[in-house]
Every structure is written in C-alpha cells, then in structure tokens.
Design a protein around this motif. Structure first.
Motif, PDB file in Angstrom:
ATOM      1  N   GLU A  75       0.837  -1.213   0.000  1.00 50.28           N
ATOM      2  CA  GLU A  75       0.000   0.000   0.000  1.00 50.28           C
ATOM      3  C   GLU A  75       0.865   1.254   0.000  1.00 50.28           C
ATOM      4  N   ALA A  76       1.944   1.247   0.775  1.00 51.28           N
ATOM      5  CA  ALA A  76       2.847   2.402   0.824  1.00 51.28           C
ATOM      6  C   ALA A  76       3.506   2.611  -0.542  1.00 51.28           C
ATOM      7  N   GLN A  77       3.934   1.518  -1.188  1.00 57.29           N
ATOM      8  CA  GLN A  77       4.545   1.632  -2.511  1.00 57.29           C
ATOM      9  C   GLN A  77       3.546   2.145  -3.551  1.00 57.29           C
ATOM     10  N   ILE A  78       2.333   1.639  -3.501  1.00 59.99           N
ATOM     11  CA  ILE A  78       1.298   2.097  -4.443  1.00 59.99           C
ATOM     12  C   ILE A  78       1.030   3.578  -4.226  1.00 59.99           C
ATOM     13  N   SER A  79       0.897   3.972  -2.971  1.00 60.64           N
ATOM     14  CA  SER A  79       0.658   5.380  -2.660  1.00 60.64           C
ATOM     15  C   SER A  79       1.812   6.246  -3.156  1.00 60.64           C
ATOM     16  N   LYS A  80       3.039   5.799  -2.931  1.00 60.07           N
ATOM     17  CA  LYS A  80       4.231   6.545  -3.376  1.00 60.07           C
ATOM     18  C   LYS A  80       4.247   6.658  -4.903  1.00 60.07           C
ATOM     19  N   GLN A  81       3.998   5.533  -5.591  1.00 58.15           N
ATOM     20  CA  GLN A  81       3.996   5.548  -7.059  1.00 58.15           C
ATOM     21  C   GLN A  81       2.870   6.429  -7.606  1.00 58.15           C
ATOM     22  N   PHE A  82       1.711   6.383  -6.957  1.00 60.19           N
ATOM     23  CA  PHE A  82       0.596   7.230  -7.382  1.00 60.19           C
ATOM     24  C   PHE A  82       0.953   8.701  -7.213  1.00 60.19           C
ATOM     25  N   SER A  83       1.597   9.038  -6.110  1.00 63.24           N
ATOM     26  CA  SER A  83       2.026  10.412  -5.851  1.00 63.24           C
ATOM     27  C   SER A  83       3.023  10.874  -6.912  1.00 63.24           C
ATOM     28  N   ILE A  84       3.976  10.013  -7.253  1.00 64.00           N
ATOM     29  CA  ILE A  84       4.966  10.339  -8.300  1.00 64.00           C
ATOM     30  C   ILE A  84       4.257  10.547  -9.628  1.00 64.00           C
ATOM     31  N   LEU A  85       3.329   9.656  -9.955  1.00 61.64           N
ATOM     32  CA  LEU A  85       2.579   9.758 -11.207  1.00 61.64           C
ATOM     33  C   LEU A  85       1.727  11.022 -11.225  1.00 61.64           C
ATOM     34  N   GLU A  86       1.117  11.348 -10.093  1.00 63.60           N
ATOM     35  CA  GLU A  86       0.293  12.557  -9.993  1.00 63.60           C
ATOM     36  C   GLU A  86       1.148  13.804 -10.215  1.00 63.60           C
ATOM     37  N   ASN A  87       2.321  13.871  -9.575  1.00 69.20           N
ATOM     38  CA  ASN A  87       3.231  15.006  -9.756  1.00 69.20           C
ATOM     39  C   ASN A  87       3.714  15.094 -11.199  1.00 69.20           C
ATOM     40  N   TYR A  88       4.018  13.951 -11.775  1.00 64.52           N
ATOM     41  CA  TYR A  88       4.465  13.908 -13.178  1.00 64.52           C
ATOM     42  C   TYR A  88       3.360  14.459 -14.100  1.00 64.52           C
ATOM     43  N   ALA A  89       2.136  14.061 -13.829  1.00 67.71           N
ATOM     44  CA  ALA A  89       1.013  14.531 -14.647  1.00 67.71           C
ATOM     45  C   ALA A  89       0.841  16.043 -14.503  1.00 67.71           C
ATOM     46  N   LYS A  90       0.947  16.558 -13.281  1.00 62.65           N
ATOM     47  CA  LYS A  90       0.808  18.001 -13.044  1.00 62.65           C
ATOM     48  C   LYS A  90       1.888  18.782 -13.792  1.00 62.65           C
ATOM     49  N   VAL A  91       3.127  18.299 -13.702  1.00 63.66           N
ATOM     50  CA  VAL A  91       4.247  18.971 -14.369  1.00 63.66           C
ATOM     51  C   VAL A  91       4.025  18.973 -15.879  1.00 63.66           C
ATOM     52  N   ASN A  92       3.659  17.817 -16.426  1.00 61.68           N
ATOM     53  CA  ASN A  92       3.446  17.733 -17.875  1.00 61.68           C
ATOM     54  C   ASN A  92       2.233  18.552 -18.313  1.00 61.68           C
ATOM     55  N   LEU A  93       1.199  18.582 -17.503  1.00 64.43           N
ATOM     56  CA  LEU A  93       0.018  19.389 -17.832  1.00 64.43           C
ATOM     57  C   LEU A  93       0.389  20.867 -17.806  1.00 64.43           C
ATOM     58  N   SER A  94       1.170  21.265 -16.820  1.00 66.04           N
ATOM     59  CA  SER A  94       1.614  22.664 -16.705  1.00 66.04           C
ATOM     60  C   SER A  94       2.460  23.027 -17.927  1.00 66.04           C
ATOM     61  N   ARG A  95       3.385  22.156 -18.328  1.00 64.33           N
ATOM     62  CA  ARG A  95       4.230  22.420 -19.506  1.00 64.33           C
ATOM     63  C   ARG A  95       3.364  22.526 -20.766  1.00 64.33           C
ATOM     64  N   ALA A  96       2.421  21.617 -20.872  1.00 66.79           N
ATOM     65  CA  ALA A  96       1.539  21.603 -22.045  1.00 66.79           C
ATOM     66  C   ALA A  96       0.715  22.892 -22.111  1.00 66.79           C
ATOM     67  N   LEU A  97       0.266  23.376 -21.004  1.00 69.50           N
ATOM     68  CA  LEU A  97      -0.520  24.625 -20.982  1.00 69.50           C
ATOM     69  C   LEU A  97       0.358  25.817 -21.326  1.00 69.50           C
ATOM     70  N   ARG A  98       1.590  25.830 -20.852  1.00 71.57           N
ATOM     71  CA  ARG A  98       2.502  26.948 -21.150  1.00 71.57           C
ATOM     72  C   ARG A  98       2.865  26.963 -22.630  1.00 71.57           C
ATOM     73  N   SER A  99       3.089  25.822 -23.195  1.00 71.53           N
ATOM     74  CA  SER A  99       3.491  25.803 -24.616  1.00 71.53           C
ATOM     75  C   SER A  99       2.305  26.052 -25.518  1.00 71.53           C
ATOM     76  N   ALA A 100       1.098  25.875 -25.035  1.00 72.42           N
ATOM     77  CA  ALA A 100      -0.087  26.122 -25.841  1.00 72.42           C
ATOM     78  C   ALA A 100      -0.386  27.615 -25.899  1.00 72.42           C
ATOM     79  N   ARG A 101       0.143  28.432 -25.066  1.00 75.19           N
ATOM     80  CA  ARG A 101      -0.113  29.869 -25.050  1.00 75.19           C
ATOM     81  C   ARG A 101       0.598  30.539 -26.100  1.00 75.19           C
TER      82      ARG A 101
END
Length: 168
Positions: A142-168
């Motif tokens: 459960e701790a590993q899944i939570s950690k991996q989900f957190s990493i994936l969530e942060n990765y998604a936020k970073v990529n979404l932020s980059r995608a929004l900046r480059s779309a401007r």
C-alpha cells in the motif's frame, strides 16, 4: 527389548523431542514394581507414557491392574498417558486406563495423537508469523502504491503545466 507396541509407537511418533525410556517387564509379578519405579524416576519429566501392545487381556490386567500401580499413577505430579492394546483389543478395557490422566487404545493411536498435539503449537506459531508478515507485506505494498501514485500525480501536473505553457 523391542516389542510390536513399542515399534509401532516409535515408527509413528515424528516429533523430535528428547525421550527418556524406562524398560519394564510387560507381564508378570515384576511389572507393577518396575512400573512404579519408572514413574517415580520420571517425576522431572513433562509427560509419562505407559505403552504396551496387546495380548492376553487377562494377563495384561494381572500385570497392570494393581492397587499399588493405581496409587502411583494418582500420586504422580506428572500427567500419565496409557496406550495399552492392539486395534483388535478395543473392547477389552483395563482398569489402569481409567486411572491414567488420558488413555488411547493403542501405541500407534497415542503416537498420532501426540504428533497432532505437539505440532499444533508449532503450527500456530508459524501461522502467527505468516499472518504478521502478510500484514506487513500489505502495508508495504500500500505504501509503494501510494508513493507511485504520488509520483505519477506530480508527473502529470508537471506535464500538464508544460503543455498549458506551450499552448499559449
């Protein structure tokens, strides 16, 4: 020294513990005093077993069903288990079997009973350890899944932020 009852017991008993063996005469006038002496000498033990294969029930009774032996069994501080007889002797009851703390019909039955009882505790401990390990394993997963989900969530936020900046 070897007898069928003893051999049956030894061949079926699979628990690796220390056994102190006291050989006694199986029939006749020496049986009672030798058995009483063996009981007295075994008072430091955890359990005393009186085993004997079957045979002529009257002769076995003359040897083991004595008031002196009954008193010794009752006075023993160590529990005494009897297993006297063969499978075909089931209907033949000796008085000693009702005086002992526990009676099983044959030496083989006693060996199987002790195997179960003595391993029951070991199996319980093993089961407890496995259960604790499973609980810890589940927590780690459960701790590993939570950690991996957190990493994936942060990765998604970073990529979404980059995608929004480059779309401007």
């Amino acid at each position: 020294f070897k007898t069928q009852g003893f051999d049956d017991f030894v061949n079926q008993f699979k628990v690796p513990i220390n056994i102190k063996l006291n050989q006694i005469t199986l029939e006749g006038g020496k049986t009672t005093p030798e058995c009483i002496k063996a009981i007295e000498n075994s008072q430091g033990s955890d359990l005393i077993l009186i085993i004997r294969g079957g045979g002529d029930t009257a002769e076995i009774s003359n040897s083991f069903d004595t008031e002196e032996l009954f008193k010794s069994i009752k006075d023993s501080e160590v529990p005494i288990v009897t297993a006297i007889g063969h499978e075909q002797d089931k209907g033949d009851k000796l008085l000693i079997t009702s005086v002992s703390d526990l009676d099983l019909p044959t030496p083989t039955a006693l060996a199987k009973f002790l195997n179960c009882k003595l391993y029951e505790h070991v199996l319980y401990k093993i089961s407890s350890v496995i259960e604790r390990n499973e609980e810890q394993f589940e927590k780690n997963i459960e701790a590993q899944i939570s950690k991996q989900f957190s990493i994936l969530e942060n990765y998604a936020k970073v990529n979404l932020s980059r995608a929004l900046r480059s779309a401007r």
